[in-house]
Design a protein around this motif. Structure first.
Motif, PDB file in Angstrom:
ATOM      1  N   SER A 534       1.007  -1.257   0.465  1.00 52.52           N
ATOM      2  CA  SER A 534       0.422   0.073  -0.229  1.00 52.52           C
ATOM      3  C   SER A 534       0.566   1.149   0.119  1.00 52.52           C
ATOM      4  N   SER A 535      -0.311   2.087  -0.387  1.00 49.81           N
ATOM      5  CA  SER A 535       1.341   3.538  -0.601  1.00 49.81           C
ATOM      6  C   SER A 535       0.102   4.430  -0.556  1.00 49.81           C
ATOM      7  N   PHE A 536       0.608   6.132   0.328  1.00 49.91           N
ATOM      8  CA  PHE A 536       0.462   6.837   0.195  1.00 49.91           C
ATOM      9  C   PHE A 536       0.237   8.062  -0.758  1.00 49.91           C
ATOM     10  N   THR A 537       1.397   7.725  -1.523  1.00 51.19           N
ATOM     11  CA  THR A 537       2.047   8.236  -2.768  1.00 51.19           C
ATOM     12  C   THR A 537       2.036   8.169  -3.579  1.00 51.19           C
ATOM     13  N   VAL A 538       1.674   6.306  -3.950  1.00 47.64           N
ATOM     14  CA  VAL A 538       1.745   5.883  -5.071  1.00 47.64           C
ATOM     15  C   VAL A 538       0.723   5.209  -5.792  1.00 47.64           C
ATOM     16  N   ASP A 539      -0.381   5.950  -7.162  1.00 47.82           N
ATOM     17  CA  ASP A 539      -1.827   5.482  -7.840  1.00 47.82           C
ATOM     18  C   ASP A 539      -1.683   3.881  -7.015  1.00 47.82           C
ATOM     19  N   LYS A 540      -2.884   3.193  -6.980  1.00 47.49           N
ATOM     20  CA  LYS A 540      -2.986   1.583  -6.901  1.00 47.49           C
ATOM     21  C   LYS A 540      -2.421   1.592  -8.572  1.00 47.49           C
ATOM     22  N   GLY A 541      -2.215  -0.137  -8.745  1.00 49.16           N
ATOM     23  CA  GLY A 541      -1.495   0.039  -9.899  1.00 49.16           C
ATOM     24  C   GLY A 541      -0.587   0.084 -10.052  1.00 49.16           C
ATOM     25  N   LYS A 542       0.679   0.944 -10.167  1.00 51.29           N
ATOM     26  CA  LYS A 542       1.650   1.942 -10.558  1.00 51.29           C
ATOM     27  C   LYS A 542       3.140   1.388  -9.904  1.00 51.29           C
ATOM     28  N   VAL A 543       4.032   1.398 -10.405  1.00 53.48           N
ATOM     29  CA  VAL A 543       4.863   0.161  -9.664  1.00 53.48           C
ATOM     30  C   VAL A 543       5.694   0.949  -8.690  1.00 53.48           C
ATOM     31  N   MET A 544       5.881   0.724  -7.537  1.00 52.19           N
ATOM     32  CA  MET A 544       6.640   2.216  -6.924  1.00 52.19           C
ATOM     33  C   MET A 544       7.900   1.481  -7.116  1.00 52.19           C
ATOM     34  N   VAL A 545       8.728   0.537  -6.734  1.00 52.98           N
ATOM     35  CA  VAL A 545       9.750  -0.298  -6.742  1.00 52.98           C
ATOM     36  C   VAL A 545      10.026  -0.796  -7.779  1.00 52.98           C
ATOM     37  N   GLN A 546      11.594  -0.984  -8.134  1.00 54.92           N
ATOM     38  CA  GLN A 546      12.392  -1.762  -9.048  1.00 54.92           C
ATOM     39  C   GLN A 546      13.634  -2.324  -8.420  1.00 54.92           C
ATOM     40  N   TRP A 547      14.043  -3.627  -8.655  1.00 59.18           N
ATOM     41  CA  TRP A 547      15.218  -3.947  -8.149  1.00 59.18           C
ATOM     42  C   TRP A 547      15.485  -4.940  -8.193  1.00 59.18           C
ATOM     43  N   PRO A 548      16.246  -6.035  -8.732  1.00 60.50           N
ATOM     44  CA  PRO A 548      17.416  -5.505  -7.969  1.00 60.50           C
ATOM     45  C   PRO A 548      18.547  -3.973  -8.962  1.00 60.50           C
ATOM     46  N   TYR A 549      17.932  -3.885  -9.774  1.00 62.69           N
ATOM     47  CA  TYR A 549      18.183  -2.749 -11.126  1.00 62.69           C
ATOM     48  C   TYR A 549      18.071  -1.552 -10.953  1.00 62.69           C
ATOM     49  N   GLU A 550      18.084  -0.897 -10.603  1.00 63.01           N
ATOM     50  CA  GLU A 550      17.261   0.575 -10.499  1.00 63.01           C
ATOM     51  C   GLU A 550      17.726   1.066 -12.118  1.00 63.01           C
ATOM     52  N   GLY A 552      18.989   3.276 -14.745  1.00 63.21           N
ATOM     53  CA  GLY A 552      20.362   4.141 -15.239  1.00 63.21           C
ATOM     54  C   GLY A 552      21.653   2.634 -15.013  1.00 63.21           C
ATOM     55  N   ASP A 553      21.151   1.669 -13.827  1.00 63.78           N
ATOM     56  CA  ASP A 553      22.081   0.321 -14.178  1.00 63.78           C
ATOM     57  C   ASP A 553      22.184  -0.151 -15.569  1.00 63.78           C
ATOM     58  N   THR A 554      23.611  -1.040 -15.546  1.00 61.42           N
ATOM     59  CA  THR A 554      23.445  -1.923 -16.526  1.00 61.42           C
ATOM     60  C   THR A 554      22.955  -3.371 -16.575  1.00 61.42           C
ATOM     61  N   ALA A 555      22.568  -4.374 -17.224  1.00 58.62           N
ATOM     62  CA  ALA A 555      22.689  -5.637 -16.555  1.00 58.62           C
ATOM     63  C   ALA A 555      22.738  -6.470 -18.403  1.00 58.62           C
ATOM     64  N   SER A 556      22.758  -7.820 -18.074  1.00 57.49           N
ATOM     65  CA  SER A 556      23.304  -8.842 -19.403  1.00 57.49           C
ATOM     66  C   SER A 556      21.474  -8.839 -19.924  1.00 57.49           C
ATOM     67  N   PRO A 557      21.380  -9.458 -21.219  1.00 62.80           N
ATOM     68  CA  PRO A 557      20.353  -9.423 -21.686  1.00 62.80           C
ATOM     69  C   PRO A 557      20.039 -10.897 -20.788  1.00 62.80           C
ATOM     70  N   GLY A 558      17.811 -10.815 -20.751  1.00 63.79           N
ATOM     71  CA  GLY A 558      17.231 -11.906 -19.872  1.00 63.79           C
ATOM     72  C   GLY A 558      17.843 -12.258 -18.597  1.00 63.79           C
ATOM     73  N   GLU A 559      18.411 -10.795 -17.502  1.00 63.88           N
ATOM     74  CA  GLU A 559      17.975 -10.566 -16.141  1.00 63.88           C
ATOM     75  C   GLU A 559      16.633 -10.514 -16.083  1.00 63.88           C
ATOM     76  N   LYS A 560      16.556 -10.603 -14.746  1.00 68.17           N
ATOM     77  CA  LYS A 560      15.054 -10.969 -13.644  1.00 68.17           C
ATOM     78  C   LYS A 560      14.535  -9.315 -13.307  1.00 68.17           C
ATOM     79  N   ILE A 561      13.912  -8.648 -13.877  1.00 66.44           N
ATOM     80  CA  ILE A 561      14.080  -6.927 -12.516  1.00 66.44           C
ATOM     81  C   ILE A 561      12.765  -7.929 -11.739  1.00 66.44           C
ATOM     82  N   ASN A 562      12.915  -6.922 -10.693  1.00 65.86           N
ATOM     83  CA  ASN A 562      11.375  -7.332  -9.797  1.00 65.86           C
ATOM     84  C   ASN A 562      11.477  -5.737  -9.847  1.00 65.86           C
ATOM     85  N   ILE A 563       9.470  -6.033  -9.117  1.00 67.79           N
ATOM     86  CA  ILE A 563       8.941  -5.089  -8.902  1.00 67.79           C
ATOM     87  C   ILE A 563       8.469  -4.797  -7.924  1.00 67.79           C
TER      88      ILE A 563
END
Length: 720
Positions: A534-550, A552-563
Motif C-alpha cells: 500500500s502507498s499514500f503516494t503512488v496510485d493503485k496499480g502503479k510500480v513503486m520500486v524496482q530491484w535489484p537494478y534501478e 541507469g544501471d546495466t545488466a546482461s540480456p535476460g536478467e530478471k527485474i523485480n517490481i
C-alpha cells in the motif's frame, strides 16, 4: 666456507653456484650492509703462481669496467690459501636456467637479451678486455629483467694458462669460436661468435654443434656447417637469422667487425622494413677451414735403376770383388749402361702415357642462377661438368620453386672437366602455423604476431560479447589457430571479447505492471518477482520500486527485474471532504478565493487546491486524505489576503466530530494572522483548468475514493 668471514667483512651465507675453476657463494658485506657474491678459486689452482698472478691482474682489469650490463667487481683478496673476488649480487636466474625452462624464447625477448649482452661486450672491448667465455651460464637475468654479464677477466686467465692442462679442457667447448678451438690468439670477434651461439640457442632451444666428446665438438666448429635456425623455428624473421649467420662465420673477417656493429644490427633487425630482407649470403670458396675432400694419391711403382736397383749394387760389389782384365771390365760396363738406358726410356714412356691420361682440360663454369635444375644440369653437362644430385634445397623468397639461386663455383671460374658442381635450388615457402592466441590479451596477441613477422597494419580486431571470456581476451582468430599462413602477406582478424553483453535498465517506477513488462521486453530483460504494497503516494496499480537494478544501471540480456506494485491507500487511510465557507470581499463584488491544503499524501504540505472567483457566499468542498499520524489543514485567501485556517483531525474525521464552520453573514470576514509556513505574498497568476467539484449552499457532496472508501462531509452528522 659457509659461516666463514673473509677479509674481516664478508660473512659467507650459502653456496649459490660453481664451475670448473671456482665456487660462488652469497655473502653479506658487514661494513656496507649489503649482499655480495664471492667467487673463490678451487683448491687445485691455489698453488699455481702463474695462474694466481694472471687471475689477479685480469680481475683487476675487469674491476675497471663500469656498465649497467656488467656485474660489478667490488674487491679482490686473499686469505691464507683462499683467493677470492667480491662481486655484485644479482637476484634472479642465469640464462641457462631460463633456456632450460622455456626455450625457444620469444624473438623480441631473445633480441632484447642479446642486445644487452652485446652492449656489455662493446664496453669491455673498448677497455681492451676480451671475455672469451660467453655462454648462458655467465649471463644473469635480474628480477627486473636487467641482463648482467659476469666472469670478465677470469676467462682470459683460464684460457691463457690452463687450456692445455693434462686430462681436462677448461672452458665451454659448445660456445668456442673456431680460432679458440685451434688454440690461436682470440680477440673481440671470438666473443661475437659465442654470442651468436647464445642467440641461436635462445631462439631454437638447441646448440648448433653437439658431439660425444669435447674434441668432436671442437672439430665441428672448425669443419662443419650448422643447421640454419629458421629450419628449426620458422617464427624467426630472416633479419634475425642473418644476425646469427654473420656472427657465426668460421672466418673471423666475415663476422661483425665490432660489437658496436653487431649491436646496431640487433637493435634494427625487428624493424618492419627489415623483417623480410633477403638471406645473407657468403662466399665459401676461399674458406680455408671448410671441410674439403682430397682424392688419395697413389705412388707410382718405380723401376730398377742406378739409384736403388739391387743389380747395380751387385755389379759394383762384383766389380770390387773380382778385379779382372780391363777388357772384361769394359764389356760389363757397356752392358749395364745399355740396360740402364733401356730402363730409363721405358720409364719415360710410362710417364708420358700416364701424363697423357691424367692431364684434364680446364673449362669455365657457366652461369646457372635463375635456371631450373634440369636446365642447369644440361648446361653443366655440355661443358663436361657434373651437377651434384640431389641439389641443396633452401627457400629463397626471390626465386620460384626448383630454380637455381646459388652455385658452389662462381661463373667463369676455371675447373677441371668432370668436376661436380653443387647447386642450391629454391623450394616452396615453408609456411608456419598460426599460434593459439585465445589465451592471450589482445595486446599480447598483437605482439606475438608482430614478432612472427606480421605487420601491425594487417592485424584487426572484431569485438564480440562473450559469457566465457573476460573483456579484452582473444576468443579466436581468422584464420584459425593451427592454420598455415604467410606472415609477410596474411591478414589476421582477432575475435576479442567485450565481456558479457549489457543493456541499460529502463525506469519502471510510475508505470503499470503491463507497461513495465513491455519496457523490459523491449530492453531484452525479463519481469521477475512482483510484490504488492500500500502507498499514500503512488496510485493503485502503479510500480513503486524496482530491484535489484534501478534506472541507469546495466545488466546482461535476460536478467530478471523485480517490481513492487501499489495497492493504493492503506486500510487506515481516510478520505474526508471538508466544506469551506467563503464570501466576497463586498456584496456582489467578484472576489478571488485561493485555497491551500495539507494532508497525508506525498508532497501533502501546502498543496494548491485552486482559485475560484465568487460574487456571493457559498461553500467550497476540499477532499483530504487523512492518516493516524497525519491530520489535514486548509488555508483560505481572499484576493491574496489570508482569511482563515481550518484544522481537520484524523480522529474527529473518523468519528464524525469535525467542527463545521457556518456560512459567514458578513460580506468580509475579519482577517486573522496568516500561518507562517504558507506563502501569502502573492496568488497564482493562472487559475487551474480543472476546478474542484461544485457544491450547493447545502454543501452536499459525494465521491468514491481510489480505495473504495466513501467520503464524508460535515452534513453527514458523524455518519460514515
Amino acid at each position: 666456507m659457509i659461516g666463514h668471514e673473509l677479509g674481516g667483512r664478508y660473512q659467507v651465507i650459502e653456496r649459490i653456484g660453481g664451475g670448473g675453476m671456482a665456487l660462488v657463494y652469497r655473502a653479506h658485506d658487514i661494513l656496507l650492509n649489503r649482499n655480495v657474491a664471492i667467487k673463490v678459486l678451487r683448491n687445485q689452482f691455489v698453488h699455481d703462481e702463474e695462474f694466481i698472478r694472471r687471475f689477479r691482474r685480469e680481475a683487476q682489469s675487469a674491476a675497471s669496467l663500469s656498465h649497467p650490463n656488467v656485474v660489478s667487481i667490488y674487491d679482490v683478496g686473499q686469505e691464507d690459501e683462499i683467493h677470492y673476488i667480491v662481486m655484485e649480487y644479482v637476484e634472479g636466474k642465469n640464462l641457462n636456467e631460463i633456456i632450460k625452462e622455456r626455450a625457444p624464447l620469444q624473438v623480441d625477448e631473445s633480441i632484447r637479451i642479446a642486445s644487452q649482452i652485446c652492449d656489455a661486450l662493446d664496453h669491455a672491448h673498448q677497455n681492451q678486455i676480451i671475455h672469451r667465455d660467453i655462454k648462458p651460464h655467465n649471463i644473469l637475468i635480474g628480477r627486473n629483467g636487467r641482463v648482467k654479464v659476469t666472469d670478465f677477466g677470469i676467462a682470459r686467465a683460464v684460457t691463457s694458462t690452463t687450456i692445455t692442462q693434462t686430462g681436462s679442457v677448461v672452458g665451454s667447448v659448445h660456445y668456442f669460436s673456431p680460432e679458440h678451438a685451434k688454440g690461436v690468439t682470440t680477440g673481440e670477434k671470438s666473443d661475437l661468435y659465442s654470442l651468436g651461439i647464445v642467440l641461436y640457442q635462445m631462439l631454437t632451444g638447441v646448440l648448433p654443434f653437439l658431439g660425444e666428446s669435447p674434441i668432436s665438438v671442437a672439430l665441428k666448429h672448425l669443419q662443419e656447417e650448422f643447421e640454419e635456425p629458421r629450419l628449426l623455428n620458422p617464427l624467426i624473421p630472416q633479419s634475425v637469422e642473418n644476425v646469427i649467420l654473420r656472427s657465426m662465420r668460421k672466418n673471423p673477417d666475415e663476422r661483425y667487425q665490432s660489437a658496436k656493429e653487431m649491436l646496431h644490427d640487433l637493435e634494427t633487425c625487428l624493424l618492419p622494413e627489415r623483417r623480410s630482407e633477403a638471406k645473407a649470403m657468403f662466399n665459401d670458396d676461399d674458406d680455408e677451414d671448410r671441410t674439403r675432400v682430397i682424392p688419395a694419391i697413389k705412388p707410382l711403382q718405380r723401376g730398377l735403376g742406378s739409384r736403388g736397383g739391387g743389380d747395380d749394387r751387385g755389379w759394383r760389389e762384383e766389380e770390387a770383388a773380382s778385379p779382372g782384365s780391363g777388357k772384361a771390365k769394359r764389356g760389363r760396363a757397356v752392358l749395364w749402361v745399355s740396360l740402364t738406358l733401356i730402363i730409363l726410356l721405358a720409364m719415360g714412356g710410362v710417364v708420358w702415357y700416364v701424363n697423357a691420361k691424367l692431364v684434364v682440360n680446364e673449362v669455365a663454369v657457366p652461369s646457372l642462377t635463375s635456371k631450373s635444375f634440369e636446365d642447369a644440369k644440361t648446361a653443366l653437362s655440355e661443358v663436361g661438368l657434373i651437377a651434384e644430385e640431389p641439389p641443396l634445397q633452401v627457400y629463397n623468397p626471390n626465386y620460384d620453386s626448383n630454380i637455381v639461386w646459388k652455385q658452389s663455383k662462381n661463373p667463369n671460374t676455371m675447373v677441371k672437366e668432370g668436376t661436380h658442381i653443387t647447386l642450391t635450388v629454391s623450394t616452396a615457402k615453408v609456411l608456419p602455423k598460426l599460434p593459439e592466441l585465445s589465451t592471450k590479451s589482445y595486446e599480447d596477441a598483437v605482439k606475438t604476431l608482430i614478432a612472427a613477422g606480421v605487420e601491425q597494419g594487417r592485424i584487426s580486431q572484431d569485438p564480440r560479447f562473450s559469457e566465457d571470456y573476460p573483456e579484452g581476451q582473444v576468443i579466436s582468430s581468422e584464420p584459425a589457430a593451427g592454420t598455415e599462413y604467410d606472415p609477410e602477406t596474411a591478414t589476421i582478424k582477432l575475435i576479442v571479447s567485450q565481456g558479457k553483453e549489457t543493456t541499460p535498465i529502463p525506469d519502471l517506477v510510475g508505470s503499470t505492471q503491463q507497461e513495465a513488462q513491455a519496457k523490459l521486453a523491449e530492453a531484452g530483460l525479463v519481469l521477475g518477482e512482483i510484490k504488492e504494497e500500500s502507498s499514500f503516494t503512488v496510485d493503485k496499480g502503479k510500480v513503486m520500486v524496482q530491484w535489484p537494478y534501478e534506472k541507469g544501471d546495466t545488466a546482461s540480456p535476460g536478467e530478471k527485474i523485480n517490481i513492487t506494485v501499489s495497492t493504493g491507500y492503506p486500510p487506515e487511510a481516510l478520505e474526508y471532504t471538508f466544506n469551506v465557507p467563503v464570501t466576497p470581499s463586498s456584496k456582489g463584488k467578484k472576489t478571488k478565493i485561493r485555497i491551500i491544503y495539507a494532508d497525508a499524501r506525498k508532497d501533502g504540505e501546502n498543496q494548491e487546491w485552486g482559485i475560484r472567483t465568487i460574487a456571493k457566499n457559498q461553500m467550497l468542498s476540499v477532499n483530504l486524505l487523512l492518516a493516524p499520524n497525519k491530520d489535514g489543514s486548509i488555508s483560505v485567501y481572499q484576493d491574496g489576503e489570508f482569511i482563515a485556517t481550518y484544522t481537520i483531525k484524523y480522529a474527529d474525521a473518523k468519528n464524525g466530530t469535525v467542527p463545521q464552520p457556518e456560512l459567514p453573514t458578513e460580506p468580509t470576514p475579519v482577517p486573522t494572522q496568516a500561518p507562517t509556513d504558507v506563502p501569502v505574498t502573492s496568488e497564482p497568476t493562472i487559475e487551474p483548468e480543472i476546478l474542484p467539484p461544485s457544491t450547493d449552499n447545502s454543501g452536499n457532496t459525494g465521491a468514491v475514493n481510489q480505495t473504495g472508501f466513501v467520503t464524508t462531509n460535515a452534513n453527514d452528522k458523524g455518519k460514515k
